[in-house]
Every structure is written in structure tokens, then in C-alpha cells.
Write a protein that holds these residues in place. Structure first.
Motif, PDB file in Angstrom:
ATOM      1  N   THR A   1       0.809  -1.110   0.209  1.00  0.00           N
ATOM      2  CA  THR A   1      -0.463  -0.138   0.184  1.00  0.00           C
ATOM      3  C   THR A   1       0.769   1.193   0.003  1.00  0.00           C
ATOM      4  O   THR A   1       0.848   1.771  -0.427  1.00  0.00           O
ATOM      5  N   THR A   2       1.875   1.435   0.659  1.00  0.00           N
ATOM      6  CA  THR A   2       2.962   2.230   0.658  1.00  0.00           C
ATOM      7  C   THR A   2       3.459   2.255  -0.842  1.00  0.00           C
ATOM      8  O   THR A   2       3.457   3.779  -1.338  1.00  0.00           O
ATOM      9  N   LEU A   3       3.741   1.456  -1.878  1.00  0.00           N
ATOM     10  CA  LEU A   3       4.170   1.193  -3.144  1.00  0.00           C
ATOM     11  C   LEU A   3       2.394   1.878  -3.658  1.00  0.00           C
ATOM     12  O   LEU A   3       3.277   2.537  -4.978  1.00  0.00           O
ATOM     13  N   ALA A   4       1.858   1.510  -3.963  1.00  0.00           N
ATOM     14  CA  ALA A   4       0.331   1.530  -4.758  1.00  0.00           C
ATOM     15  C   ALA A   4      -0.569   2.402  -4.213  1.00  0.00           C
ATOM     16  O   ALA A   4      -1.325   1.939  -3.915  1.00  0.00           O
ATOM     17  N   PRO A   5      -0.380   3.727  -3.422  1.00  0.00           N
ATOM     18  CA  PRO A   5      -0.985   4.294  -2.709  1.00  0.00           C
ATOM     19  C   PRO A   5      -2.718   4.086  -3.492  1.00  0.00           C
ATOM     20  O   PRO A   5      -4.062   4.101  -2.397  1.00  0.00           O
ATOM     21  N   ARG A   6      -2.818   4.570  -4.875  1.00  0.00           N
ATOM     22  CA  ARG A   6      -4.125   4.409  -5.021  1.00  0.00           C
ATOM     23  C   ARG A   6      -5.142   3.237  -5.204  1.00  0.00           C
ATOM     24  O   ARG A   6      -5.811   3.224  -6.233  1.00  0.00           O
ATOM     25  N   ARG A   7      -4.168   2.013  -5.301  1.00  0.00           N
ATOM     26  CA  ARG A   7      -5.181   0.919  -5.880  1.00  0.00           C
ATOM     27  C   ARG A   7      -5.916   0.184  -4.514  1.00  0.00           C
ATOM     28  O   ARG A   7      -5.428   0.357  -2.992  1.00  0.00           O
ATOM     29  N   VAL A   8      -6.869   0.863  -4.735  1.00  0.00           N
ATOM     30  CA  VAL A   8      -8.236   0.961  -3.678  1.00  0.00           C
ATOM     31  C   VAL A   8      -7.993  -0.876  -3.553  1.00  0.00           C
ATOM     32  O   VAL A   8      -8.269  -1.033  -1.871  1.00  0.00           O
ATOM     33  N   ASN A   9      -7.819  -1.782  -3.830  1.00  0.00           N
ATOM     34  CA  ASN A   9      -7.838  -3.068  -3.690  1.00  0.00           C
ATOM     35  C   ASN A   9      -6.844  -3.631  -2.833  1.00  0.00           C
ATOM     36  O   ASN A   9      -7.221  -4.970  -2.116  1.00  0.00           O
ATOM     37  N   TYR A  10      -5.936  -2.706  -2.709  1.00  0.00           N
ATOM     38  CA  TYR A  10      -5.064  -3.333  -1.598  1.00  0.00           C
ATOM     39  C   TYR A  10      -5.375  -3.025  -0.456  1.00  0.00           C
ATOM     40  O   TYR A  10      -4.659  -3.936   0.645  1.00  0.00           O
ATOM     41  N   TRP A  11      -5.623  -1.929  -0.425  1.00  0.00           N
ATOM     42  CA  TRP A  11      -6.110  -1.874   0.842  1.00  0.00           C
ATOM     43  C   TRP A  11      -7.243  -2.410   1.493  1.00  0.00           C
ATOM     44  O   TRP A  11      -7.368  -2.331   3.224  1.00  0.00           O
ATOM     45  N   LEU A  12      -8.517  -2.717   0.469  1.00  0.00           N
ATOM     46  CA  LEU A  12      -9.633  -3.691   0.900  1.00  0.00           C
ATOM     47  C   LEU A  12      -8.547  -4.853   1.539  1.00  0.00           C
ATOM     48  O   LEU A  12      -9.282  -5.785   2.818  1.00  0.00           O
ATOM     49  N   HIS A  13      -8.024  -5.163   0.734  1.00  0.00           N
ATOM     50  CA  HIS A  13      -7.392  -6.763   0.963  1.00  0.00           C
ATOM     51  C   HIS A  13      -6.913  -7.081   2.313  1.00  0.00           C
ATOM     52  O   HIS A  13      -7.216  -7.970   2.728  1.00  0.00           O
ATOM     53  N   ALA A  14      -6.097  -5.667   2.744  1.00  0.00           N
ATOM     54  CA  ALA A  14      -4.653  -5.925   3.767  1.00  0.00           C
ATOM     55  C   ALA A  14      -6.166  -5.377   4.789  1.00  0.00           C
ATOM     56  O   ALA A  14      -5.827  -5.773   5.883  1.00  0.00           O
ATOM     57  N   ALA A  15      -6.694  -4.751   4.963  1.00  0.00           N
ATOM     58  CA  ALA A  15      -7.924  -4.479   6.233  1.00  0.00           C
ATOM     59  C   ALA A  15      -8.501  -6.085   5.848  1.00  0.00           C
ATOM     60  O   ALA A  15      -9.163  -5.952   7.563  1.00  0.00           O
TER      61      ALA A  15
END
Length: 377
Positions: free
Chosen positions: A103-117
């Protein structure tokens, strides 16, 4: 076809490594003239901020090398694969590090934040709660920690993606989850934000459910519930039962209140595909109100108990004068009415008891006769 030897595998891996190094090196050279432009775009909110390579981000030296080479997306994708591997092995500290890096590398990738959460707030919390290596106190502590980490991923993701309704909706789902110490007021705020950003209209119904469980918002809940009720697509058992409850909770004037039949009949006839008799409707309403009365979702239940008590008393009274086949129904209805607080002073109760004992107890099975002689407290 001969199987590849260990030496050939190593040669192939070495070739891949050399290619990646060359690619990263080339990207680094290209990145020098573009760095100034990217920095200007970041300052104008046209690009996500540049990653700061340092211990605080827990980025490895290899990851930093790829980043400097202009391969942020590739590096981020590698981190998500690593996070998935950590998830499969239930290595939650490693999964956390990898999701932080991605998420630090690609903060605009919404699906990364969703999967991480999801990994932190759902998968990790469930795992630590059933981990036999942890004491109950440690399980609770780790549960709270991973739950907070999941929430933080969604909050940070929302800050990086101010136009994403998906992140706000997922945040609302987390706040109203019965397994995650619900905070309905926060859920209402997040879901309203999601709707303002373009979330599907179906989210209005979930907003209604959240408002119903937020103290002091009953009037707003009633207004939204009536609006939703006007749309046949929104009719659900929960919506109908909550409308029934709300008008008792806020004491809606008689000229504005809906009868139980008016609330439930559209849903019942939609489910059965035909017009229901009055007796069938009463049973349908009672079944739905029983579900509401026994709900574990923190919904209010104002008006449900008196309605059910009267329904079961009336049912017992009508069945005890019917054919002997209805005696079991009558006794069950009478028992349930007693559980709901019916007393000898309630209409029909004493008459039912006397009728049973005088005319029917001799033909009842022994178990039912015992229940009749010793009614449920």
C-alpha cells in the motif's frame, strides 16, 4: 521430455535475476529526468506521494532498489503475492509487513487497501482468537490489535483515495459487524459518506439498519424506513419488522402509523406469489416478529412482545375449542404466551385452562397432560 536438473533451474533463475536487475537499472536511469515531474504532480495531488525509503516503512533494500528503478507497481504486486503466501501460512506479522509495503508503493490501488484490511480485521482476528498457544488475555489483546490495524488500513486508504466509496462502505461494514465490537454511530457516518460518493442505492437500506441501532436517531430512522418501504425492491423481513418496532418506539400518531398487516402483506404475497388469508397473514407476521424478538443484532424490539403475547393467547383460545388434533397447537401457543409474560389475568388464559382440564385433559398424551397440570412459569 527430460525433467530439468537443479543446475538448469539455477541457471534459469540467474538469468531472470540478471534481467530484473537490468530492467531496474534502466528504470533508474529513466527515473532521473522524470523524478522532478512526478514530484510536481504529487504536490498537485495528481499522483500519490513518493515513497520514503526508510526503516519506518519497513521497506527492504531490494524493494527500495525496485522503487528507485521506477518499478513501483511491479514491486507492489510482488508484495501482494508475498502477503497471500503469508496468509496461507497464517503468518500474520509477515502479512502485515507485506501489505504495508504494497500500500505504500501503490496507495491509489483501492483493492490493496481492501485486501489488507480484510486480512487484518477478519482473517487475523479469527486466527488469534482460536490460537491455542495464546492465553485468553493474549487472544483478546491480539484480536484488538489486528482489528485496529484493519481499521487503520481502511482509514489510510480512504485518505489516499478520497473518491472511493468502496473503502467507506467497507469501513461501515467493519463498524457495524457484530463480531468486531460494533460502533453504529461511526458506521452511519461512513455509510453516508459512501452514498455521497456514489455507492449503490441498496446501501440506503444498510444505512437504515445502522441508524435503527443508533440511540437518538429513531426519528431519522423512521423517515428513511418509510422512504425505503415505498420501493418494493427494498422490502425485506428486517425492514418490515423494524418499521413495526420504530412506530412503537417513537409513538407515531395513529393517523400516520401502519398496521401490521399493511407492513407485512406486500412482503408475504411477494414471497408466496398469492393472496394470503387473514389467518395465514397472522402466522406470517408472528414468525417475522419472533425472529426480531430473538435477534442478536442489537435491533430494538419495542411493541414486539405485547403483539406476540396477544397472538399466542388468541391462537390458544381458538384451538382449544377446535378438534382434538389442534390441542397440541393450543398448548404450544399457551406455553409461548406464558413465556412472553401472560398471566391468569390476561384475556382467555383462565378460560383456556379450565376448558382443557374439564373437557380435554383425559385424551391428552401423558407429557402434555403433565404440562397442563404444571403450566410453564
Amino acid at each position: 521430455m527430460p525433467r530439468p536438473t537443479t543446475r538448469s533451474k539455477l541457471r534459469k533463475a540467474k538469468a531472470y535475476a540478471i534481467a530484473l536487475v537490468a530492467l531496474a537499472g534502466g528504470g533508474a536511469l529513466l527515473g532521473i529526468p522524470s523524478h522532478h515531474v512526478y514530484q510536481q504532480q504529487a504536490q498537485q495531488d495528481l499522483q500519490p506521494p513518493l515513497s520514503k525509503i526508510g526503516n519506518s516503512d519497513a521497506l527492504t533494500q531490494q524493494l527500495a532498489f525496485f522503487t528507485l528503478g521506477g518499478l513501483r507497481s511491479l514491486a507492489a504486486e510482488i508484495m501482494t503475492l508475498e502477503a497471500t503466501d503469508a496468509w496461507s501460512k497464517k503468518d500474520w506479522p509477515r502479512a502485515l509487513r507485506r501489505w504495508e509495503q504494497a500500500t505504500t508503493l501503490a496507495p491509489r490501488r483501492v483493492n490493496y487497501w481492501l485486501h489488507a484490511a480484510h486480512d487484518m480485521a477478519y482473517n487475523a482476528t479469527a486466527a488469534v482468537q482460536s490460537d491455542p498457544r495464546l492465553s485468553p488475555a493474549e487472544q483478546n489483546s491480539e484480536f484488538d490489535r489486528y482489528l485496529k490495524l484493519g481499521e487503520n488500513f481502511l482509514l489510510k486508504g480512504a485518505a489516499c483515495n478520497p473518491d472511493s466509496w468502496q473503502l467507506r462502505r467497507t469501513l461501515a461494514d467493519l463498524y457495524d459487524s457484530e463480531y468486531h465490537k460494533p460502533n453504529y454511530r461511526k458506521a452511519v457516518k461512513a455509510r453516508k459518506h459512501a452514498l455521497a460518493l456514489g455507492a449503490p442505492a441498496s446501501q440506503k437500506r444498510f444505512l437504515f439498519y445502522d441508524i435503527c441501532r443508533t440511540k437518538g436517531m429513531e426519528a431519522e430512522a423512521w423517515k428513511l424506513g418509510r422512504e425505503l418501504f415505498n420501493d418494493p425492491e427494498q422490502h425485506t423481513p428486517s425492514l418490515c419488522s423494524l418499521l413495526f418496532v420504530l412506530q412503537h418506539r417513537i409513538q407515531v400518531p395513529a393517523n400516520e402509523a401502519l398496521s401490521a398487516d399493511a407492513i407485512y402483506r406486500p412482503l408475504a404475497e411477494q414471497n408466496y406469489g398469492r393472496k394470503l388469508s387473514q389467518q395465514e397473514m397472522q402466522a406470517f407476521i408472528a414468525g417475522n416478529l419472533e425472529s426480531m424478538y430473538n435477534n442478536n443484532l442489537n435491533y430494538p424490539i419495542n411493541g414486539v412482545r405485547p403483539y406476540l403475547k396477544k397472538y399466542y393467547l388468541d391462537l390458544a383460545h381458538s384451538c382449544c375449542h377446535a378438534a382434538e388434533a389442534a390441542l397440541g397447537v393450543a398448548l404450544s401457543a399457551y406455553t409461548r404466551a406464558r413465556q412472553l409474560g401472560a398471566t391468569l389475568q390476561d384475556t382467555h388464559v383462565e378460560a383456556c385452562i379450565q376448558h382443557f382440564r374439564a373437557t380435554r385433559s383425559s385424551v391428552l398424551p401423558p407429557t402434555l397432560r403433565m404440562q397442563l397440570q404444571h403450566p410453564a412459569p
